[in-house]
Enzyme design. Structure first.
Site, PDB file in Angstrom:
ATOM      1  N   LYS A 137      63.113  59.410  35.656  1.00  0.00           N
ATOM      2  CA  LYS A 137      62.571  60.721  35.284  1.00  0.00           C
ATOM      3  C   LYS A 137      63.215  61.186  33.973  1.00  0.00           C
ATOM      4  O   LYS A 137      64.241  60.650  33.553  1.00  0.00           O
ATOM      5  CB  LYS A 137      62.862  61.721  36.402  1.00  0.00           C
ATOM      6  CG  LYS A 137      64.354  61.918  36.681  1.00  0.00           C
ATOM      7  CD  LYS A 137      64.584  62.662  37.982  1.00  0.00           C
ATOM      8  CE  LYS A 137      66.069  62.924  38.206  1.00  0.00           C
ATOM      9  NZ  LYS A 137      66.320  63.552  39.514  1.00  0.00           N
ATOM     10  N   ARG A 147      66.306  72.976  48.916  1.00  0.00           N
ATOM     11  CA  ARG A 147      65.489  72.891  47.710  1.00  0.00           C
ATOM     12  C   ARG A 147      64.106  72.517  48.223  1.00  0.00           C
ATOM     13  O   ARG A 147      63.479  73.331  48.886  1.00  0.00           O
ATOM     14  CB  ARG A 147      66.112  71.882  46.724  1.00  0.00           C
ATOM     15  CG  ARG A 147      65.514  71.946  45.345  1.00  0.00           C
ATOM     16  CD  ARG A 147      66.271  71.103  44.315  1.00  0.00           C
ATOM     17  NE  ARG A 147      66.267  69.670  44.634  1.00  0.00           N
ATOM     18  CZ  ARG A 147      66.758  68.724  43.841  1.00  0.00           C
ATOM     19  NH1 ARG A 147      67.303  69.055  42.682  1.00  0.00           N
ATOM     20  NH2 ARG A 147      66.715  67.451  44.179  1.00  0.00           N
ATOM     21  N   HIS A 197      67.833  64.491  50.243  1.00  0.00           N
ATOM     22  CA  HIS A 197      68.723  64.475  49.077  1.00  0.00           C
ATOM     23  C   HIS A 197      70.055  65.099  49.461  1.00  0.00           C
ATOM     24  O   HIS A 197      70.103  66.183  50.041  1.00  0.00           O
ATOM     25  CB  HIS A 197      68.074  65.246  47.932  1.00  0.00           C
ATOM     26  CG  HIS A 197      68.713  64.987  46.599  1.00  0.00           C
ATOM     27  ND1 HIS A 197      68.968  63.711  46.123  1.00  0.00           N
ATOM     28  CD2 HIS A 197      69.150  65.829  45.627  1.00  0.00           C
ATOM     29  CE1 HIS A 197      69.527  63.793  44.918  1.00  0.00           C
ATOM     30  NE2 HIS A 197      69.648  65.061  44.599  1.00  0.00           N
ATOM     31  N   ARG A 230      68.264  55.742  45.295  1.00  0.00           N
ATOM     32  CA  ARG A 230      67.611  56.333  44.112  1.00  0.00           C
ATOM     33  C   ARG A 230      68.671  56.592  43.050  1.00  0.00           C
ATOM     34  O   ARG A 230      69.290  57.654  43.022  1.00  0.00           O
ATOM     35  CB  ARG A 230      66.925  57.646  44.508  1.00  0.00           C
ATOM     36  CG  ARG A 230      65.947  57.524  45.684  1.00  0.00           C
ATOM     37  CD  ARG A 230      65.238  58.849  45.953  1.00  0.00           C
ATOM     38  NE  ARG A 230      66.150  59.951  46.173  1.00  0.00           N
ATOM     39  CZ  ARG A 230      66.611  60.330  47.372  1.00  0.00           C
ATOM     40  NH1 ARG A 230      66.242  59.697  48.472  1.00  0.00           N
ATOM     41  NH2 ARG A 230      67.438  61.362  47.468  1.00  0.00           N
ATOM     42  N   TYR A 243      74.624  77.512   7.742  1.00  0.00           N
ATOM     43  CA  TYR A 243      74.191  78.832   8.218  1.00  0.00           C
ATOM     44  C   TYR A 243      75.392  79.722   8.498  1.00  0.00           C
ATOM     45  O   TYR A 243      76.374  79.290   9.091  1.00  0.00           O
ATOM     46  CB  TYR A 243      73.379  78.691   9.507  1.00  0.00           C
ATOM     47  CG  TYR A 243      71.950  78.240   9.279  1.00  0.00           C
ATOM     48  CD1 TYR A 243      71.085  78.981   8.474  1.00  0.00           C
ATOM     49  CD2 TYR A 243      71.472  77.079   9.878  1.00  0.00           C
ATOM     50  CE1 TYR A 243      69.779  78.566   8.270  1.00  0.00           C
ATOM     51  CE2 TYR A 243      70.172  76.662   9.690  1.00  0.00           C
ATOM     52  CZ  TYR A 243      69.324  77.414   8.873  1.00  0.00           C
ATOM     53  OH  TYR A 243      68.036  77.005   8.673  1.00  0.00           O
ATOM     54  N   CYS A 268      72.312  72.588  12.843  1.00  0.00           N
ATOM     55  CA  CYS A 268      70.970  73.105  12.562  1.00  0.00           C
ATOM     56  C   CYS A 268      69.959  72.408  13.487  1.00  0.00           C
ATOM     57  O   CYS A 268      70.294  71.480  14.210  1.00  0.00           O
ATOM     58  CB  CYS A 268      70.586  72.838  11.121  1.00  0.00           C
ATOM     59  SG  CYS A 268      71.847  73.296   9.918  1.00  0.00           S
ATOM     60  N   ASP A 309      67.616  70.374  12.702  1.00  0.00           N
ATOM     61  CA  ASP A 309      67.339  68.985  12.336  1.00  0.00           C
ATOM     62  C   ASP A 309      68.481  68.307  11.601  1.00  0.00           C
ATOM     63  O   ASP A 309      68.359  67.138  11.249  1.00  0.00           O
ATOM     64  CB  ASP A 309      66.094  68.940  11.426  1.00  0.00           C
ATOM     65  CG  ASP A 309      65.029  69.888  11.912  1.00  0.00           C
ATOM     66  OD1 ASP A 309      64.610  69.748  13.063  1.00  0.00           O
ATOM     67  OD2 ASP A 309      64.644  70.806  11.154  1.00  0.00           O
TER      68      ASP A 309
HETATM   69  C1  LIG Z   1      67.308  62.820  40.062  1.00  0.00           C
HETATM   70  C2  LIG Z   1      67.300  62.456  41.474  1.00  0.00           C
HETATM   71  C3  LIG Z   1      67.961  61.308  41.913  1.00  0.00           C
HETATM   72  C4  LIG Z   1      68.865  60.495  41.020  1.00  0.00           C
HETATM   73  O1  LIG Z   1      70.111  61.156  40.970  1.00  0.00           O
HETATM   74  P1  LIG Z   1      71.387  60.569  40.251  1.00  0.00           P
HETATM   75  O2  LIG Z   1      72.476  61.476  40.691  1.00  0.00           O
HETATM   76  O3  LIG Z   1      71.163  60.644  38.777  1.00  0.00           O
HETATM   77  O4  LIG Z   1      71.579  59.180  40.715  1.00  0.00           O
HETATM   78  C5  LIG Z   1      67.804  60.948  43.236  1.00  0.00           C
HETATM   79  N1  LIG Z   1      67.067  61.694  44.092  1.00  0.00           N
HETATM   80  C6  LIG Z   1      66.436  62.817  43.703  1.00  0.00           C
HETATM   81  C7  LIG Z   1      65.651  63.590  44.687  1.00  0.00           C
HETATM   82  C8  LIG Z   1      66.553  63.252  42.390  1.00  0.00           C
HETATM   83  O5  LIG Z   1      65.948  64.386  42.027  1.00  0.00           O
END
Ligand SMILES: *Cc1c(COP(=O)(O)O)cnc(C)c1O
Length: 376
Positions: A41, A135, A163, A222, A268, A316, A318
């Protein structure tokens, strides 16, 4: 990408060997019958989702997670194969993307399951269970409600996941909480299976979960941040037992070098006023590229010719100005390293995160779209 676009202004380099190394290391940590499901992601945490996912495909990885359906669609358009799980909310207007690109959608709550089914298209889903984070997800103990989702006509339920939200900590309190999350998750999964609901896979570990609680198991891990070779903080990265290697470097060209006399202001708000005859270099990278503006005025630094050059004045949109008075021989066209190695020195995303008062994940994932991604 043609050469005239590569490494022109400011760019990200992806170390293919480091990515493969991290895949090896993480695979070695997986509990039995658990496979990697890299989190790609947010443009693979700034690394470039398409090149990273294609490289992972070549390394035999065949499951991915993304936050948004559009991210999954982009991967499919680029030819990425395997399971792509959308972790976040997809608006009903975008449901057609799920079938068109063979994405697996997360069921974020019970009404959402009904809406997905009512759309009339057969959709592959994983059920998200809320085991304490509050969540997204179906409350873990609402087993009857979860069971009723299995009777909806158009959902192909391929898995369930939860999670962990305190798994980066090993304090007794957080350990207790994390183990409770694990217990709740497996209790619900087991109960659903007992009731005859088919749940081919169940998963709950992300990076810290795999490192700290591999015993919680699951069919997928994950893994996001650890795959990219760092953890969320400098301290965690330093104390991590797994020999991970940072995958990403951030580099930018020197656009211009000039002498500035004592008392003259730079940038700046004229925030840098040298007290000695100085030389400054202007780099072709700015906060629009993801360099946090809070690194302005000496908080951050870059590497040039194996030496450290402090950021002076305000960053800045850029461009960024650095003091190269003590770095001999800097010329336009030279490469400055903002994340990565130069000679003996290294600046990591963890260093930037610490200086900016945030976590590595935010530094990496905000690296801008304008940066070229080059796999080396
Ligand atoms: C982003 C995410 C992960 C990955 O998490 P990391 O801590 O970067 O390994 C896993 N599960 C869910 C639901 C996430 O949103």
């Amino acid at each position: 990408m043609t050469d005239e676009y590569a490494a022109g202004r400011a760019w990200v380099e992806i170390d293919r060997a480091a990515l493969a190394h991290n895949v090896e290391v993480l695979r070695g940590l997986l509990p039995g019958r658990c496979a990697l499901m890299p989190a790609v992601k947010a443009n693979a945490y700034g690394h470039g989702a398409v090149p990273v996912a294609l490289e992972l495909n070549r390394l035999g990885v065949d499951a991915f997670c993304v936050a948004a359906a559009q991210e999954g669609a982009e991967l499919r358009e680029a030819g990425v194969r395997g399971l792509i799980l959308v972790l976040g909310y997809t608006h009903p207007a975008q449901f057609p993307l799920l079938t068109r690109y063979e994405l697996t959608q997360t069921v974020v709550d019970a009404p959402y399951a009904q809406a997905l089914s009512a759309s009339g298209q057969k959709t592959m889903v994983h059920l998200k269970l809320d085991t304490g984070m509050h969540r997204l997800g179906l409350p873990w103990d609402a087993v009857d409600e979860i069971e009723s989702i299995f009777r909806l006509p158009n959902l192909q339920i391929a898995g369930a996941y939860t999670h962990l939200c305190a798994d980066c900590s090993l304090s007794p309190q957080d350990r207790e909480f994390t183990l409770t999350q694990g217990r709740r998750f497996w209790e619900t999964v087991d109960e659903l299976r007992r009731r005859g609901c088919s749940l081919p896979c169940a998963h709950l570990l992300s990076s810290y979960g795999l490192l700290n609680y591999p015993e919680l198991g699951g069919g997928f891990a994950r893994i996001g941040i650890a795959l990219y070779g760092v953890l969320s903080t400098k301290a965690d990265t330093a104390s991590c037992a797994a020999p991970l290697r940072p995958v990403l470097s951030l580099k930018a060209r020197v656009a211009h070098v000039q002498e500035v006399g004592p008392g003259q202001g730079v940038g700046y708000d004229l925030q840098f006023v040298p007290s000695r005859p100085s030389r400054v270099a202007v780099l072709a990278v700015g906060y629009a590229d993801g360099l946090p503006r809070s690194l302005s005025c000496g908080v951050g630094a870059v590497l040039l010719h194996g030496r450290k050059a402090p950021i002076v004045g305000r960053i800045c949109m850029d461009q960024t100005i650095v003091d190269v008075t003590d770095v001999p021989g800097v010329s336009p066209g030279d490469t400055a390293v903002l994340i990565g190695r130069s000679g003996e020195l290294e600046l990591t995303a963890c260093d930037l995160a610490e200086q900016a008062g945030t976590i590595t994940n935010e530094i990496l994932s905000r690296l801008g779209a304008r940066l070229e991604r080059i796999v080396v």
